[in-house]
Design a protein around this motif. Structure first.
Motif: not given
Length: 237
Positions: A44-49, A161-165
């Motif tokens: 999910p993080i790679l897709r978001w990036l 932006g930021w991302y929490i998994a």
């Protein structure tokens, strides 16, 4: 007595409380990286990036800070992603545990430029503005109040932006992981802490309350469920 999943567990994890040798901790982190690979934790993080950098100029350099990098496997995945996408990326990791830095460095192939650091992220003073902040499987170690402070910090520091998994609290992954970790004979920390992590993790309504406590307007951050039983929270500016 049956375990209740109605509220976040307050049970502590061994890796947060028990003092071990560097080699013992390395074995724990290595098994956790295997868990991450088997459960597609970083996808999910790679897709978001991918989405977050889609409209940037070709060759435009960005930087990414990973909070709680552990074994460094997520940062190495992002490094590989940047090569495939021909996207120049400066990668920085910040981890509170001083053993993570030498372990992550030793696991990183020569020529892979990642700046691993040790310390409290609130004391982190970047040399230049930070584009993206990410954190994977770390926030369930925090209380709701601590997490609200962390999100507020990310909101102030991350310019793009930021991302929490993290995990979705549910009995299915709790019992499945307990059986899998025992059958795989993973490190005793993993066998104990994996189910505890799930019990300490979140449901959507809890994330909504934490985001509000952090001062984010409704709808500013996205809460998405991902297979298998992940709840991820993201914010693009």
């Amino acid at each position: 007595m049956a375990r209740s999943f109605a509220e976040r567990s307050r049970e502590t994890e061994l890796m947060d409380t028990e003092i071990v040798s560097l080699d013992d901790y390395r074995a724990c982190l290595k098994d956790l990286s295997t868990v991450n690979a088997l459960t597609f934790t970083h996808r999910p993080i790679l897709r978001w990036l991918d989405n977050a950098t889609r409209n940037l100029k070709e060759g435009e350099r960005v930087n990414v800070v990973d909070v709680g990098y552990g074994y460094g496997d997520l940062l190495r995945k992002i490094h590989d992603w940047s090569r495939r996408r021909k996207r120049p990326v400066d990668l920085i990791g910040v981890d509170l545990n001083p053993m993570s830095e030498p372990i992550a460095r030793a696991a990183t192939p020569p020529g892979t430029t990642i700046d691993y650091r040790t310390g409290n992220v609130f004391d982190f003073r970047p040399e230049r503005p930070i584009d993206f902040i990410i954190s994977s499987q770390t926030t369930h170690h925090m209380s709701n109040a601590e997490l609200a402070v962390f999100i507020h910090w990310m909101e102030q520091v991350a310019t793009r932006g930021w991302y929490i998994a993290d995990l979705h609290r549910h009995p299915v992954p709790f019992h499945l992981f307990r059986a899998l970790s025992w059958a795989a004979r993973w490190h005793r920390f993993v066998q104990h802490d994996g189910p505890v992590s799930i019990a300490r993790s979140f449901r959507r309504e809890e994330w909504e309350g934490i985001l509000a406590a952090a001062g984010l307007p409704a709808g500013a951050a996205k809460i998405r469920w991902h297979i298998p039983f992940r709840l991820c929270v993201s914010r693009l500016k």
